[in-house]
Design an enzyme around this catalytic site. Structure first.
Site, PDB file in Angstrom:
ATOM      1  N   TYR A  48      -3.633 -19.117  15.974  1.00  0.00           N
ATOM      2  CA  TYR A  48      -4.077 -18.483  14.740  1.00  0.00           C
ATOM      3  C   TYR A  48      -4.152 -19.538  13.642  1.00  0.00           C
ATOM      4  O   TYR A  48      -3.269 -20.409  13.539  1.00  0.00           O
ATOM      5  CB  TYR A  48      -3.117 -17.376  14.322  1.00  0.00           C
ATOM      6  CG  TYR A  48      -3.531 -16.679  13.046  1.00  0.00           C
ATOM      7  CD1 TYR A  48      -4.646 -15.844  13.019  1.00  0.00           C
ATOM      8  CD2 TYR A  48      -2.825 -16.874  11.860  1.00  0.00           C
ATOM      9  CE1 TYR A  48      -5.050 -15.220  11.847  1.00  0.00           C
ATOM     10  CE2 TYR A  48      -3.218 -16.248  10.688  1.00  0.00           C
ATOM     11  CZ  TYR A  48      -4.330 -15.428  10.686  1.00  0.00           C
ATOM     12  OH  TYR A  48      -4.721 -14.818   9.525  1.00  0.00           O
ATOM     13  N   ASP A  62      -2.277 -19.408  -2.053  1.00  0.00           N
ATOM     14  CA  ASP A  62      -3.239 -18.598  -1.295  1.00  0.00           C
ATOM     15  C   ASP A  62      -3.845 -17.530  -2.208  1.00  0.00           C
ATOM     16  O   ASP A  62      -3.543 -16.346  -2.103  1.00  0.00           O
ATOM     17  CB  ASP A  62      -2.530 -17.951  -0.096  1.00  0.00           C
ATOM     18  CG  ASP A  62      -3.484 -17.164   0.786  1.00  0.00           C
ATOM     19  OD1 ASP A  62      -4.693 -17.445   0.753  1.00  0.00           O
ATOM     20  OD2 ASP A  62      -3.004 -16.260   1.502  1.00  0.00           O
ATOM     21  N   ASP A  89      -8.594 -17.078   9.610  1.00  0.00           N
ATOM     22  CA  ASP A  89      -8.580 -16.243   8.411  1.00  0.00           C
ATOM     23  C   ASP A  89      -9.757 -16.653   7.528  1.00  0.00           C
ATOM     24  O   ASP A  89      -9.771 -17.761   6.981  1.00  0.00           O
ATOM     25  CB  ASP A  89      -7.244 -16.461   7.692  1.00  0.00           C
ATOM     26  CG  ASP A  89      -7.096 -15.685   6.408  1.00  0.00           C
ATOM     27  OD1 ASP A  89      -8.052 -15.006   6.000  1.00  0.00           O
ATOM     28  OD2 ASP A  89      -6.013 -15.765   5.804  1.00  0.00           O
ATOM     29  N   ASP A  91     -10.700 -14.974   4.788  1.00  0.00           N
ATOM     30  CA  ASP A  91     -10.520 -14.344   3.474  1.00  0.00           C
ATOM     31  C   ASP A  91     -11.530 -13.200   3.284  1.00  0.00           C
ATOM     32  O   ASP A  91     -11.671 -12.368   4.152  1.00  0.00           O
ATOM     33  CB  ASP A  91     -10.631 -15.393   2.365  1.00  0.00           C
ATOM     34  CG  ASP A  91      -9.396 -16.282   2.276  1.00  0.00           C
ATOM     35  OD1 ASP A  91      -8.383 -15.950   2.914  1.00  0.00           O
ATOM     36  OD2 ASP A  91      -9.444 -17.307   1.583  1.00  0.00           O
ATOM     37  N   HIS A 116     -11.337 -12.922  10.801  1.00  0.00           N
ATOM     38  CA  HIS A 116     -11.172 -11.640  10.120  1.00  0.00           C
ATOM     39  C   HIS A 116     -11.617 -11.746   8.669  1.00  0.00           C
ATOM     40  O   HIS A 116     -11.403 -12.755   7.990  1.00  0.00           O
ATOM     41  CB  HIS A 116      -9.747 -11.080  10.249  1.00  0.00           C
ATOM     42  CG  HIS A 116      -8.642 -11.937   9.738  1.00  0.00           C
ATOM     43  ND1 HIS A 116      -8.345 -12.061   8.399  1.00  0.00           N
ATOM     44  CD2 HIS A 116      -7.727 -12.695  10.383  1.00  0.00           C
ATOM     45  CE1 HIS A 116      -7.294 -12.849   8.245  1.00  0.00           C
ATOM     46  NE2 HIS A 116      -6.908 -13.257   9.438  1.00  0.00           N
ATOM     47  N   GLU A 118     -11.520  -9.617   5.024  1.00  0.00           N
ATOM     48  CA  GLU A 118     -10.672  -8.607   4.401  1.00  0.00           C
ATOM     49  C   GLU A 118     -11.404  -7.850   3.296  1.00  0.00           C
ATOM     50  O   GLU A 118     -12.487  -8.250   2.861  1.00  0.00           O
ATOM     51  CB  GLU A 118      -9.399  -9.250   3.865  1.00  0.00           C
ATOM     52  CG  GLU A 118      -9.634 -10.270   2.772  1.00  0.00           C
ATOM     53  CD  GLU A 118      -8.438 -11.190   2.575  1.00  0.00           C
ATOM     54  OE1 GLU A 118      -8.007 -11.347   1.426  1.00  0.00           O
ATOM     55  OE2 GLU A 118      -7.949 -11.761   3.571  1.00  0.00           O
ATOM     56  N   CYS A 126      -2.508 -13.477  -1.447  1.00  0.00           N
ATOM     57  CA  CYS A 126      -1.783 -13.413  -0.181  1.00  0.00           C
ATOM     58  C   CYS A 126      -1.480 -11.964   0.157  1.00  0.00           C
ATOM     59  O   CYS A 126      -1.110 -11.167  -0.715  1.00  0.00           O
ATOM     60  CB  CYS A 126      -0.494 -14.228  -0.283  1.00  0.00           C
ATOM     61  SG  CYS A 126       0.539 -14.143   1.186  1.00  0.00           S
ATOM     62  N   ARG A 161     -10.025  -6.847   8.298  1.00  0.00           N
ATOM     63  CA  ARG A 161      -8.667  -6.702   7.769  1.00  0.00           C
ATOM     64  C   ARG A 161      -8.713  -5.772   6.555  1.00  0.00           C
ATOM     65  O   ARG A 161      -9.549  -5.941   5.672  1.00  0.00           O
ATOM     66  CB  ARG A 161      -8.115  -8.067   7.371  1.00  0.00           C
ATOM     67  CG  ARG A 161      -6.811  -7.981   6.581  1.00  0.00           C
ATOM     68  CD  ARG A 161      -6.247  -9.345   6.291  1.00  0.00           C
ATOM     69  NE  ARG A 161      -5.625  -9.405   4.976  1.00  0.00           N
ATOM     70  CZ  ARG A 161      -4.993 -10.450   4.484  1.00  0.00           C
ATOM     71  NH1 ARG A 161      -4.891 -11.551   5.213  1.00  0.00           N
ATOM     72  NH2 ARG A 161      -4.469 -10.423   3.273  1.00  0.00           N
ATOM     73  N   GLU A 195      -3.113  -4.899   7.340  1.00  0.00           N
ATOM     74  CA  GLU A 195      -2.148  -5.779   6.679  1.00  0.00           C
ATOM     75  C   GLU A 195      -1.056  -4.983   5.974  1.00  0.00           C
ATOM     76  O   GLU A 195      -1.272  -3.881   5.471  1.00  0.00           O
ATOM     77  CB  GLU A 195      -2.877  -6.664   5.665  1.00  0.00           C
ATOM     78  CG  GLU A 195      -1.996  -7.616   4.883  1.00  0.00           C
ATOM     79  CD  GLU A 195      -1.318  -8.671   5.736  1.00  0.00           C
ATOM     80  OE1 GLU A 195      -0.582  -8.297   6.668  1.00  0.00           O
ATOM     81  OE2 GLU A 195      -1.501  -9.879   5.454  1.00  0.00           O
ATOM     82  N   ASN A 217       0.702  -8.515  12.035  1.00  0.00           N
ATOM     83  CA  ASN A 217       1.077  -9.737  11.327  1.00  0.00           C
ATOM     84  C   ASN A 217       2.592  -9.759  11.127  1.00  0.00           C
ATOM     85  O   ASN A 217       3.126  -9.013  10.327  1.00  0.00           O
ATOM     86  CB  ASN A 217       0.359  -9.778   9.973  1.00  0.00           C
ATOM     87  CG  ASN A 217       0.694 -11.031   9.184  1.00  0.00           C
ATOM     88  OD1 ASN A 217       1.333 -11.948   9.680  1.00  0.00           O
ATOM     89  ND2 ASN A 217       0.251 -11.063   7.936  1.00  0.00           N
TER      90      ASN A 217
END
Length: 303
Positions: A48, A62, A89, A91, A116, A118, A126, A161, A195, A217
């Protein structure tokens, strides 16, 4: 020698096959290319690549400061070093739906197996911080539709996500997350990353709600309890990530070593905590480079 030999297409196909089996796949977070190779050597199922880790690698928080170029470039360096599939990731997709489309094709070119996207607003935060906000459902669905439309390899995994659970602390937040996950699946998402689920029961509720693979996660110091792989497998989760764990351990060890170096003036007391030179050389495969060098330069031209 150099990089992995498995093609990106083969990695993506293998990931799809493993996900179809229903087993729980373990994806520790790699904080650099060499750690990805170590993850493979230790027998894990995938790698990951965390946005939080990529930001921290640049000394940044982040909060959406990294760019597509930075993320894809570092993602390629990590993914090419291992035979394992890598999920990254991405974002919020780095912009509007057209940017999301470009993001997916760029990550395909980088050799990534899946990404992914989101549903947070820009700039994102974050996933386990307070004060997050999510976009409306129409915007979230457009991002996923753009990602699905843009991919050229049908095996590239498009994961959606949703961060909506944390926007409402009570049971209403879970209901909103379930509804959003269902809509994202209808929009074409191959998998769902819910998440900041707080309990095993919340993960189970999400499992009951959708038929696609689900990611858990297990980040430390966040809003979710830290469940074992056995617990997550028992409720039907398909992927578990430890996104920042290896970076946290490495930085914790570095912090303590620097304190000792400052206090003692040497690190003789830390030798048993270090990766030995021989282990490092084995991991980077020095011997193969030596053989290659010998084969290329130590030859005679017959006349």
């Amino acid at each position: 020698m150099l990089y992995g030999t498995t093609t990106p297409q083969a990695k993506r196909r293998a990931l799809r096959e493993r996900l179809a089996s229903g087993e729980l796949l373990r994806f520790p977070g790699a904080f650099n290319p060499l750690s990805a190779r170590l993850i493979e050597r230790k027998g894990f199922d995938g790698v990951y690549i965390s946005g939080a880790v990529l930001a921290a690698d640049l000394g940044l928080p982040d909060i959406g400061l990294t760019t597509l170029t930075e993320v894809a470039g570092r993602g390629e360096q990590i993914a090419r070093m291992t035979e394992l599939p890598a999920i990254i990731d991405a974002d919020t997709g780095f912009g509007e739906p057209m940017n999301v489309a470009r993001t997916i094709q760029t990550l395909e070119n980088a050799g990534i197996a899946g990404a992914h996207i989101e549903d947070q607003i820009n700039p994102k935060r974050c996933g386990h911080l307070d004060g997050k906000s999510v976009v409306d459902e129409d915007t979230a669905l457009k991002r996923i539709r753009a990602a699905v439309e843009a991919r050229r390899d049908p095996d590239f995994l498009i994961m959606a996500r949703t961060d909506i659970r944390a926007t409402e602390p009570g049971p209403g937040g879970l209901r909103l997350a379930v509804d959003r996950a269902r809509a994202l699946v209808d929009a074409g998402a191959d998998a769902i990353f819910p998440e900041a689920m707080r309990t095993l029961e919340e993960f189970a509720a999400m499992r009951e709600a959708v038929d696609v693979p689900l990611l858990a996660n297990m980040t430390e110091f966040g809003k979710s309890e830290l469940f074992s792989t056995e617990q997550l497998a028992d409720i039907g989760m398909n992927i578990v990530i430890w996104p920042v764990s290896m970076l946290r351990i490495a930085m914790g060890a570095t912090d303590r070593a620097l304190d000792e170096l400052h206090a003692e003036g040497h690190l003789a007391g830390k030798l048993d905590e270090m990766q030995h030179r021989a282990e490092l050389y084995d991991l980077v495969d020095y011997e193969s480079y030596n053989r290659f060098d010998s084969g290329v330069f130590n030859f005679e031209v017959r006349r």
